[in-house]
Design a protein around this motif. Structure first.
Motif, PDB file in Angstrom:
ATOM      1  N   ASN A  10       0.821  -1.207   0.000  1.00 38.87           N
ATOM      2  CA  ASN A  10       0.000   0.000   0.000  1.00 38.87           C
ATOM      3  C   ASN A  10       0.857   1.260   0.000  1.00 38.87           C
ATOM      4  O   ASN A  10       0.602   2.192   0.763  1.00 38.87           O
ATOM      5  N   GLU A  12       4.004   1.843   0.927  1.00 35.32           N
ATOM      6  CA  GLU A  12       4.920   2.114   2.031  1.00 35.32           C
ATOM      7  C   GLU A  12       6.284   2.566   1.489  1.00 35.32           C
ATOM      8  O   GLU A  12       6.875   1.894   0.644  1.00 35.32           O
ATOM      9  N   SER A  46      -3.330   4.453   3.628  1.00 36.10           N
ATOM     10  CA  SER A  46      -3.386   3.165   4.327  1.00 36.10           C
ATOM     11  C   SER A  46      -2.025   2.469   4.380  1.00 36.10           C
ATOM     12  O   SER A  46      -1.943   1.306   4.779  1.00 36.10           O
ATOM     13  N   ALA A  48       1.078   0.920   5.754  1.00 39.40           N
ATOM     14  CA  ALA A  48       1.210   0.416   7.122  1.00 39.40           C
ATOM     15  C   ALA A  48       2.415  -0.485   7.259  1.00 39.40           C
ATOM     16  O   ALA A  48       2.862  -1.116   6.295  1.00 39.40           O
ATOM     17  N   PHE A  50       3.721  -3.762   9.698  1.00 42.55           N
ATOM     18  CA  PHE A  50       3.094  -4.827  10.494  1.00 42.55           C
ATOM     19  C   PHE A  50       4.098  -5.394  11.490  1.00 42.55           C
ATOM     20  O   PHE A  50       5.232  -5.705  11.143  1.00 42.55           O
ATOM     21  N   TYR A  55      -0.337  -3.405  13.692  1.00 39.85           N
ATOM     22  CA  TYR A  55       0.216  -2.604  12.612  1.00 39.85           C
ATOM     23  C   TYR A  55       0.211  -1.146  13.041  1.00 39.85           C
ATOM     24  O   TYR A  55      -0.451  -0.758  14.015  1.00 39.85           O
ATOM     25  N   GLN A  56       0.957  -0.330  12.320  1.00 39.43           N
ATOM     26  CA  GLN A  56       0.895   1.110  12.503  1.00 39.43           C
ATOM     27  C   GLN A  56       1.094   1.784  11.156  1.00 39.43           C
ATOM     28  O   GLN A  56       1.765   1.245  10.272  1.00 39.43           O
ATOM     29  N   LEU A  57       0.476   2.948  10.984  1.00 38.92           N
ATOM     30  CA  LEU A  57       0.598   3.672   9.731  1.00 38.92           C
ATOM     31  C   LEU A  57       2.019   4.197   9.575  1.00 38.92           C
ATOM     32  O   LEU A  57       2.645   4.609  10.547  1.00 38.92           O
ATOM     33  N   VAL A  58       2.516   4.167   8.351  1.00 41.17           N
ATOM     34  CA  VAL A  58       3.884   4.588   8.062  1.00 41.17           C
ATOM     35  C   VAL A  58       3.875   5.550   6.873  1.00 41.17           C
ATOM     36  O   VAL A  58       2.841   5.786   6.243  1.00 41.17           O
ATOM     37  N   THR A  60       4.182   7.090   3.250  1.00 38.33           N
ATOM     38  CA  THR A  60       3.994   6.670   1.866  1.00 38.33           C
ATOM     39  C   THR A  60       4.898   7.529   0.988  1.00 38.33           C
ATOM     40  O   THR A  60       5.801   8.191   1.496  1.00 38.33           O
TER      41      THR A  60
END
Length: 331
Positions: A10, A12, A46, A48, A50, A55-58, A60
């Motif tokens: 997504n 990342e 979105s 993320a 893991f 999970y946490q958002l990271v 982009t």
């Protein structure tokens, strides 16, 4: 090596950076790599990471950051670029160009009028110089299945298809649907199934100026595992374990709709197995003979289920032949 988008889960940023390091090793061995973004690669809220069960958002990446990370994988080697997107043109040989059409850096599945005009100028130039053009997009141009149209067909698909036909584009390659499927009428389009999805296809194209030959190949994980001295049976029997996993996932999607049915346990098991196997064969581009699944297909049609009977019908309409190869004679 052509990567037609969805390079990350997504978008990342770290995933992009990790992939670029892998691509660098391939490029160092002498392989030219052409990359474009898919709808999962740029400006994804979105994105993320893991960790265990959580999970946490990271971070982009933006369009500009994507272009910088992958600058050595197509954009820098291009002979022409679009000013408004990450679309570009690559000269594979003096009589063969590859048009990499980006429809995701200006918004998901969008092509601006400026990009469309740029494409038309490219194709005019190619015709004047008697150069063949192979087009690549993330989303597909043609409707390969009535259930995979909205969100799957490229923006301005009909107009772009007409333009490609007008200028005799050899074919369009796409990977968005993750299904191995070929339409070879008028403008041919090849959908190559996603590498992480059973049976883990990639496509091989040979072009000699007169014939374009496309064949699917299967990633040979089992031989790699043996060469590494690994003992994990899922890796040593990768094709079988991977397809079993895919069929389990498909069966789990259908199973809740059968809970209140009048089926016996054996009938329920047969119906689930039939659906899972037909779906797996469809994604793999294999030919399907309804006679091989007659009893299970009858059960599927005889029970009041949403979506699934008509979805299977849509599969069978184009599955009498396989979709794993295509040969085109170039005029």
């Amino acid at each position: 090596l052509i990567l037609s988008g969805d390079l990350t889960f997504n978008g990342e940023r770290q995933s992009h950076l990790d992939l670029e390091q892998k691509l660098e090793k391939i490029k160092e061995n002498g392989t030219q790599i052409l990359v474009m973004p898919g709808n999962h690669d740029i400006d994804r809220s979105s994105a993320a990471g893991f960790f265990g069960d959580g999970y946490q958002l990271v971070d982009t990446v933006s369009k500009e950051a994507f272009a910088k990370i992958y600058q050595d994988y197509g954009l820098q080697e291009s002979i022409d670029k679009d000013d408004t997107s990450l679309s570009y043109l690559y000269r594979a040989r003096k009589d063969f160009w590859i048009l990499m059409l980006d429809s995701n850096s200006q918004g998901t599945n969008e092509i601006s009028n400026q990009t469309f005009s740029w494409i038309e100028e490219i194709l005019k130039d190619a015709r004047e110089q008697d150069i063949q053009v192979l087009a690549v997009s993330h989303q597909n141009l043609l409707a390969h299945n009535p259930y995979f149209t909205e969100g799957f067909l490229i923006d301005q698909a009909q107009e772009l298809e007409a333009l490609y036909q007008q200028y005799a584009v050899v074919a369009n390659l796409s990977g968005h649907i993750h299904i191995q499927h070929i339409q070879d009428k008028d403008l041919p389009e090849i959908l190559t199934s996603a590498l992480p999805v059973s049976p883990h296809h990639y496509g091989m194209i040979q072009f000699d100026g007169k014939t374009l030959d496309y064949q699917t190949k299967i990633l040979d994980v089992a031989s790699w595992a043996r060469g590494q001295g690994l003992t994990d049976q899922k890796l040593l029997n990768f094709s079988q374990s991977s397809q079993a996993f895919m069929e389990q996932v498909a069966a789990r999607k259908l199973e809740p709709d059968l809970l209140d049915s009048s089926l016996t346990d054996l009938e329920r098991e047969l119906l689930l197995r039939t659906f899972a196997q037909v779906n797996a064969d469809y994604f793999a581009g294999r030919s399907i003979d309804p006679a091989d699944h007659q009893q299970g297909l009858s059960l599927l049609q005889d029970h009041d289920l949403p979506f699934y009977p008509s979805y299977i019908d849509s599969i069978l309409k184009s599955a009498e032949k396989g979709h794993e190869s295509l040969q085109l004679e170039i005029e």
